[in-house]
Design a protein around this motif. Structure first.
Motif, PDB file in Angstrom:
ATOM      1  N   LEU A  35       0.821  -1.201   0.000  1.00  0.00           N
ATOM      2  CA  LEU A  35       0.000   0.000   0.000  1.00  0.00           C
ATOM      3  C   LEU A  35       0.864   1.264   0.000  1.00  0.00           C
ATOM      4  CD1 LEU A  35      -2.835  -1.032   2.481  1.00  0.00           C
ATOM      5  CD2 LEU A  35      -2.808  -1.161  -0.011  1.00  0.00           C
ATOM      6  N   GLN A  36       2.183   1.090   0.029  1.00  0.00           N
ATOM      7  CA  GLN A  36       3.086   2.237   0.001  1.00  0.00           C
ATOM      8  C   GLN A  36       3.359   2.707  -1.434  1.00  0.00           C
ATOM      9  OE1 GLN A  36       6.406   0.631   2.306  1.00  0.00           O
ATOM     10  NE2 GLN A  36       4.862  -0.277   3.641  1.00  0.00           N
ATOM     11  N   ASN A  37       2.878   1.965  -2.429  1.00  0.00           N
ATOM     12  CA  ASN A  37       3.046   2.363  -3.819  1.00  0.00           C
ATOM     13  C   ASN A  37       2.200   3.596  -4.114  1.00  0.00           C
ATOM     14  OD1 ASN A  37       4.739   0.154  -4.441  1.00  0.00           O
ATOM     15  ND2 ASN A  37       2.971  -1.180  -4.692  1.00  0.00           N
ATOM     16  N   GLY A  38       2.793   4.569  -4.853  1.00  0.00           N
ATOM     17  CA  GLY A  38       2.060   5.786  -5.170  1.00  0.00           C
ATOM     18  C   GLY A  38       2.706   6.545  -6.302  1.00  0.00           C
ATOM     19  N   SER A  39       2.365   7.816  -6.414  1.00  0.00           N
ATOM     20  CA  SER A  39       2.810   8.620  -7.555  1.00  0.00           C
ATOM     21  C   SER A  39       4.317   8.841  -7.563  1.00  0.00           C
ATOM     22  CB  SER A  39       2.085   9.968  -7.547  1.00  0.00           C
ATOM     23  OG  SER A  39       2.365  10.674  -6.344  1.00  0.00           O
ATOM     24  N   LYS A  40       4.964   8.760  -6.399  1.00  0.00           N
ATOM     25  CA  LYS A  40       6.415   8.963  -6.321  1.00  0.00           C
ATOM     26  C   LYS A  40       7.189   7.644  -6.319  1.00  0.00           C
ATOM     27  CE  LYS A  40       6.491  13.504  -5.882  1.00  0.00           C
ATOM     28  NZ  LYS A  40       7.178  14.372  -6.859  1.00  0.00           N
ATOM     29  N   THR A  41       6.510   6.561  -6.671  1.00  0.00           N
ATOM     30  CA  THR A  41       7.135   5.233  -6.672  1.00  0.00           C
ATOM     31  C   THR A  41       7.717   4.916  -8.043  1.00  0.00           C
ATOM     32  OG1 THR A  41       5.642   4.366  -4.977  1.00  0.00           O
ATOM     33  CG2 THR A  41       6.688   2.752  -6.425  1.00  0.00           C
ATOM     34  N   LEU A  42       8.907   4.344  -8.044  1.00  0.00           N
ATOM     35  CA  LEU A  42       9.448   3.706  -9.245  1.00  0.00           C
ATOM     36  C   LEU A  42       9.300   2.206  -9.029  1.00  0.00           C
ATOM     37  CD1 LEU A  42      10.947   3.800 -11.973  1.00  0.00           C
ATOM     38  CD2 LEU A  42      13.100   3.709 -10.693  1.00  0.00           C
ATOM     39  N   PHE A  43       8.407   1.591  -9.776  1.00  0.00           N
ATOM     40  CA  PHE A  43       8.144   0.155  -9.608  1.00  0.00           C
ATOM     41  C   PHE A  43       8.994  -0.625 -10.597  1.00  0.00           C
ATOM     42  CE2 PHE A  43       6.041  -3.880 -10.295  1.00  0.00           C
ATOM     43  CZ  PHE A  43       5.735  -4.273  -8.995  1.00  0.00           C
ATOM     44  N   ILE A  44       9.788  -1.558 -10.058  1.00  0.00           N
ATOM     45  CA  ILE A  44      10.646  -2.407 -10.898  1.00  0.00           C
ATOM     46  C   ILE A  44       9.968  -3.757 -11.024  1.00  0.00           C
ATOM     47  CG2 ILE A  44      12.928  -3.430 -11.164  1.00  0.00           C
ATOM     48  CD1 ILE A  44      14.076  -1.114  -9.564  1.00  0.00           C
ATOM     49  N   ALA A  45       9.546  -4.095 -12.223  1.00  0.00           N
ATOM     50  CA  ALA A  45       8.746  -5.299 -12.473  1.00  0.00           C
ATOM     51  C   ALA A  45       9.665  -6.501 -12.673  1.00  0.00           C
ATOM     52  CB  ALA A  45       7.855  -5.094 -13.691  1.00  0.00           C
ATOM     53  N   LEU A  46       9.927  -7.206 -11.573  1.00  0.00           N
ATOM     54  CA  LEU A  46      10.778  -8.384 -11.656  1.00  0.00           C
ATOM     55  C   LEU A  46      10.030  -9.518 -12.356  1.00  0.00           C
ATOM     56  CD1 LEU A  46      12.525  -8.436  -8.163  1.00  0.00           C
ATOM     57  CD2 LEU A  46      13.265  -7.338 -10.276  1.00  0.00           C
ATOM     58  N   SER A  47      10.754 -10.252 -13.168  1.00  0.00           N
ATOM     59  CA  SER A  47      10.144 -11.338 -13.932  1.00  0.00           C
ATOM     60  C   SER A  47      11.000 -12.579 -13.788  1.00  0.00           C
ATOM     61  CB  SER A  47      10.029 -10.936 -15.413  1.00  0.00           C
ATOM     62  OG  SER A  47       9.441 -11.972 -16.168  1.00  0.00           O
ATOM     63  N   GLY A  48      10.414 -13.640 -13.211  1.00  0.00           N
ATOM     64  CA  GLY A  48      11.142 -14.888 -13.021  1.00  0.00           C
ATOM     65  C   GLY A  48      10.458 -16.036 -13.726  1.00  0.00           C
ATOM     66  N   VAL A  49      10.930 -17.226 -13.441  1.00  0.00           N
ATOM     67  CA  VAL A  49      10.375 -18.417 -14.068  1.00  0.00           C
ATOM     68  C   VAL A  49       8.912 -18.598 -13.677  1.00  0.00           C
ATOM     69  CG1 VAL A  49      10.561 -20.921 -14.226  1.00  0.00           C
ATOM     70  CG2 VAL A  49      12.634 -19.532 -14.151  1.00  0.00           C
ATOM     71  N   ASN A  50       8.597 -18.262 -12.427  1.00  0.00           N
ATOM     72  CA  ASN A  50       7.277 -18.602 -11.906  1.00  0.00           C
ATOM     73  C   ASN A  50       6.387 -17.409 -11.589  1.00  0.00           C
ATOM     74  OD1 ASN A  50       8.068 -21.446 -11.707  1.00  0.00           O
ATOM     75  ND2 ASN A  50       9.432 -20.706 -10.103  1.00  0.00           N
ATOM     76  N   ASN A  51       6.900 -16.196 -11.689  1.00  0.00           N
ATOM     77  CA  ASN A  51       6.100 -15.022 -11.357  1.00  0.00           C
ATOM     78  C   ASN A  51       6.546 -13.855 -12.214  1.00  0.00           C
ATOM     79  OD1 ASN A  51       4.043 -13.794 -10.017  1.00  0.00           O
ATOM     80  ND2 ASN A  51       4.831 -14.207  -7.964  1.00  0.00           N
ATOM     81  N   ASP A  52       5.597 -13.070 -12.652  1.00  0.00           N
ATOM     82  CA  ASP A  52       5.903 -11.957 -13.543  1.00  0.00           C
ATOM     83  C   ASP A  52       5.146 -10.726 -13.074  1.00  0.00           C
ATOM     84  OD1 ASP A  52       6.468 -10.204 -15.538  1.00  0.00           O
ATOM     85  OD2 ASP A  52       5.731 -11.442 -17.188  1.00  0.00           O
ATOM     86  N   ALA A  53       5.884  -9.765 -12.519  1.00  0.00           N
ATOM     87  CA  ALA A  53       5.245  -8.565 -11.962  1.00  0.00           C
ATOM     88  C   ALA A  53       4.661  -7.665 -13.048  1.00  0.00           C
ATOM     89  CB  ALA A  53       6.251  -7.779 -11.124  1.00  0.00           C
ATOM     90  N   HIS A  54       5.024  -7.894 -14.299  1.00  0.00           N
ATOM     91  CA  HIS A  54       4.424  -7.107 -15.378  1.00  0.00           C
ATOM     92  C   HIS A  54       2.906  -7.290 -15.414  1.00  0.00           C
ATOM     93  CE1 HIS A  54       8.647  -7.417 -16.596  1.00  0.00           C
ATOM     94  NE2 HIS A  54       8.462  -6.369 -17.366  1.00  0.00           N
ATOM     95  N   LEU A  55       2.430  -8.419 -14.911  1.00  0.00           N
ATOM     96  CA  LEU A  55       0.996  -8.705 -14.923  1.00  0.00           C
ATOM     97  C   LEU A  55       0.219  -7.784 -13.989  1.00  0.00           C
ATOM     98  CD1 LEU A  55       1.176 -12.613 -14.822  1.00  0.00           C
ATOM     99  CD2 LEU A  55       0.908 -11.144 -16.839  1.00  0.00           C
ATOM    100  N   TYR A  56       0.916  -7.123 -13.072  1.00  0.00           N
ATOM    101  CA  TYR A  56       0.256  -6.280 -12.069  1.00  0.00           C
ATOM    102  C   TYR A  56       0.320  -4.794 -12.422  1.00  0.00           C
ATOM    103  CZ  TYR A  56       0.982 -10.605  -9.424  1.00  0.00           C
ATOM    104  OH  TYR A  56       1.013 -11.912  -9.013  1.00  0.00           O
TER     105      TYR A  56
END
Length: 823
Positions: A35-56
């Motif tokens: 819940l700390q994500n916001g307008s001043k956040t730089l989100f780094i979308a990690l992508s591994g074999v079993n999980n892909d943050a790009h989906l979020y």
């Protein structure tokens, strides 16, 4: 932190796709749940074999996040945010952390080794904090992801860093060294952890030493192999002023030589020689590991030139380190998150994320927080940030304890403060805790363990500890075996195989598994009432439960014409349309399911019926774990393919097909169809010994010693006098018995428990609520911890001795045994 995104384009070797680059970010995130994500956040979308943050990313944009580091831009978010496009987002996270580390110039201690890293780090923080403003790794953040996240927390007020680095194979440490860049290196105990990632012990030591490539001082325990490795290391990476600072129990050429060691039950006194002088040091621990860790701390203090009196005064106040967040049942339907041994800004962020993940449905979120130390900020700035953090996490009420946080109470909404813990305890009854999820987070000096004791539900002292991280690991292990388009159902029946259904279901929902499976409707209803939104299949529905299944939007398995017609009747009465059902085929298990000779009637009954929709077709393998029946399994798979294909063709449908269970995933990978069902493997148990080493233990059943007594030769123990002492015997009584799920067959010296890392065999019969063990050769006392099962003995070992299966051991543990969940 305030970083201009424009400066990161070259740092990350990124392609900029977005609007104006004159944007500043003050928060780096890799967790889409936070819940700390916001307008001043730089989100780094990690992508591994079993999980892909790009989906979020789409969800994050809705929450206000506008800046992302990505490996690709999903179609549904193009043009909706700013993107730094890179080849590998994990490398980008590490590159950013290395860049950020270079913005600061102060001493940094880097710790590595097989064991003791986190403890030495926490102890050094305690020992040095009176004189330094320290930034350190929170908890055990020592991985390829944890290290950069730790370093990114540095701010301008810090003047000493303490970071740990852990590796599991070659070529990992060189990346961490570029991020930590320690001036001072501490090599802790080298043991067997992660041995499988290295050819031999020498290679492991050489890899760990790479952390110290630019360190001017290396602190270590002297021995022949480490000395040899260091000699080669120093030749390969020479530094003009590098100092090797060693200690030893046996080698008097070491810089600090330990001459004597005298142990009592709870303390150790060592005599050591340093610079031709002799000193006695009292350490408040008696076990060897803690003594070695304390000596590593001693050498750091000597390096910093502390005098003997200061060293003695501080070392004798060392304490056991709590390295995990624990979830406990609380009074009045509360849940307690116990983080009562640390209070710093970075770990508060972690704890608040954990609070969100564990919050009960519709429960109030409460934080009990002490004064925060070593933040690097002024008090005004610190408590402004803490108040904003708590506000971002939608915390309903704050209870502050301490003089400093009390003076800033006005920054918080719905906040009450107390000057000290004693004042809080005196007012405890008036605070009315009820149906809340309560995070208890405080510096050790505030003794918040007293608050935990007040709030914790009072049950007997036997607990089943569930490691949520191990569940994630095991899930990802099996997901790595699946083709990209294969879905996964996870079985959480039987109270999550005895481990606790709702908490595990929450974790699985976060990991975006496709289905949950339960045996009976009431298990699914409990999960739905707990807030679970994943589709839930009921595998053994009784016809009397069909109304409840419909009410709670569960999905029944249908395995007979009678059951199908009963469900269709209710569905028609309620005017349902396309309600999901799952058709079970019997391909040789002969337990439940439609056989080949009933398939035509099934087709005729379903044809043209729009009240239900066949969501999946499934069957069950009888012998997937026994390769001697390989041909039979293949015949089952072929029959399933044949029957399901006939059903699909006749009804003109496109359902999910699934037949593989845990063992089938491993042994019959070509039969994955559209989905697999993961069961016992999630909980760290495999029928294949070669696969078992890749799984992590999930559940550890613990108790304590209630009483210790010594009986003379000829006396007996327990009901029926089934154990007769042939010599004087010291026995310990443990408050756990067959009512808790311990088989009576495990008694009479067949089974054992573990106390102080030693086996203690069970004497006589297992009683309903107690068992007795032989501790003649174990230095133990009342209140000491006892392992019933976990790493040793394992449930696999117990099952083999009892001629049963691990499932029975795990599901037999009574629900009166408290479950404690931790990360």
């Amino acid at each position: 932190m305030s970083i201009n995104i424009k400066s990161l384009i070259s740092v990350l070797d990124a392609e900029w796709i977005g609007s104006d680059t004159d944007i500043f970010v003050d928060h780096i995130s890799i967790d889409s749940r936070s819940l700390q994500n916001g307008s001043k956040t730089l989100f780094i979308a990690l992508s591994g074999v079993n999980n892909d943050a790009h989906l979020y990313i789409a969800e994050l944009i809705e929450k206000g996040v506008q800046n992302f580091v990505v490996q690709y831009i999903p179609e549904n978010v193009k043009g909706k945010a700013n993107f730094l496009l890179v080849k590998n987002t994990l490398n980008a996270l590490q590159q950013f952390a290395g860049y950020y580390r270079n913005l600061f110039d102060f001493p940094v201690i880097g710790l590595t080794g097989s064991n003791g890293k986190t403890i030495v780090k926490e102890w050094l923080n305690f020992l040095l904090s009176p004189d330094y403003n320290i930034i350190r790794s929170p908890k055990s953040y020592n991985s390829q992801v944890g290290v950069p996240l730790s370093v990114i927390a540095i701010n301008a007020k810090h003047n000493l860093g303490i970071f740990e680095a852990g590796i599991s194979t070659v070529d990992e440490m060189i990346k961490l060294e570029k991020i930590i860049k320690p001036n001072i290196g501490v090599l802790t105990n080298i043991g067997s952890a992660h041995d499988e990632g290295f050819q031999n012990l020498e290679q492991k030591i050489n890899e760990k030493l790479l952390l110290f490539k630019n360190a001017t001082t290396i602190i270590y325990q002297k021995n022949q192999l480490v000395d040899l490795c260091l000699e080669v290391f120093c030749e390969r990476y020479p530094l003009k002023d590098r100092v090797l600072f060693s200690w030893s129990f046996t080698d008097n050429t070491s810089d600090v030589f330990i001459l004597e060691r005298e142990n009592t039950n709870e303390t150790t006194t060592i005599q050591y020689q340093y610079q031709s002088e002799f000193f006695d040091l009292k350490i408040p621990f008696s076990d060897s590991a803690s003594v070695e860790n304390a000596i590593s701390c001693l050498l750091v203090l000597l390096y910093f030139k502390y005098d003997f009196d200061t060293i003695q005064n501080r070392v004798q106040m060392l304490y056991p380190v709590q390295m995990r967040l624990e979830v406990k049942n609380g009074i009045n339907n509360c849940s307690i998150i116990d983080d009562s041994y640390s209070s710093d800004f970075q770990s508060l962020k972690i704890a608040l994320d954990f609070l969100e993940s564990q919050q009960k449905k519709n429960a109030t979120k409460t934080v009990i927080l002490s004064d925060i130390f070593q933040s690097g900020f002024s008090n005004e700035e610190l408590y402004s940030k803490v108040a904003q953090l708590i506000s971002d996490n939608n915390v309903n009420r704050v209870i502050g304890i301490g003089a400093t946080i009390s003076s800033f109470a006005g920054k918080f909404s719905n906040c009450i403060t107390f000057q000290n813990t004693a004042e809080f305890i005196a007012q405890f009854e008036s605070l009315n805790f009820n149906s809340e999820t309560i995070l208890i987070k405080g510096a050790r000096s505030f003794q918040f363990e007293e608050i935990v004791a007040l709030l914790e539900e009072k049950t007997h002292e036997t607990v089943l500890e569930i490691n949520l991280d191990s569940i994630s690991h095991n899930l990802n292990y099996y997901k790595s075996k699946l083709a990209d388009d294969v879905k996964i159902m996870v079985m959480v029946k039987a109270f999550g195989y005895g481990n606790g259904g709702l908490e595990i279901a929450k974790l699985l929902e976060h990991h975006k598994v496709d289905y949950l499976g339960v045996a009976f409707a009431d298990e699914g209803i409990s999960l739905k009432n707990g807030g679970i939104k994943l589709p839930i299949m009921v595998l053994n529905p009784e016809s009397t439960s069909f109304p409840s299944i419909i009410q709670y939007q569960l999905e029944p398995e249908i395995y007979s014409i009678k059951g199908l017609k009963a469900f269709l009747k209710i569905a028609e009465e309620r005017k349902l349309k396309n309600f999901p059902i799952h058709i079970k085929l019997d391909t040789g298990m002969h337990r439940l399911g439609f056989e080949e000779n009933t398939l035509d009637e099934l087709i005729q009954t379903l044809k043209g019926n729009s009240t239900v929709k066949v969501k999946s077709v499934l069957s069950h393998l009888a012998t997937s774990d026994e390769l001697k029946h390989f041909d039979f399994v293949i015949s089952q798979i072929d029959l399933f393919d044949k029957l399901s294909s006939k059903l699909i063709s006749a009804l003109d449908i496109n359902p999910i097909r699934h037949i593989l269970n845990t063992s089938g995933i491993t042994n019959f990978p070509k039969a994955q169809f559209n989905m697999v069902r993961l069961g016992i493997g999630l909980y760290g148990v495999s029928n294949d010994p070669s696969e078992q080493k890749y799984l992590e233990n999930v559940g550890t059943l613990k108790s304590i010693i209630s009483q210790v007594r010594t009986i003379p030769s000829g006396d007996s123990v327990g009901y029926g006098r089934r154990f007769m002492a042939e010599k004087e015997t010291k026995i310990a009584t443990i408050p756990i018995g067959y009512a808790d799920g311990i088989s009576r067959l495990w008694g009479n010296q067949v089974g054992y428990v573990v106390i102080k890392n030693q086996k203690a065999f069970i004497l006589g019969s297992v009683c309903m609520d107690m068992l007795m063990v032989d501790v003649s050769n174990i230095d133990c006392k009342e209140g000491d911890s006892v392992i019933i099962f976990g790493e040793s003995p394992t449930v696999i070992e117990m099952a083999a001795a009892l001629k049963t299966i691990p499932y029975e051991i795990m599901t037999s543990i009574s629900q009166r045994v408290k479950r404690v969940f931790f990360r």
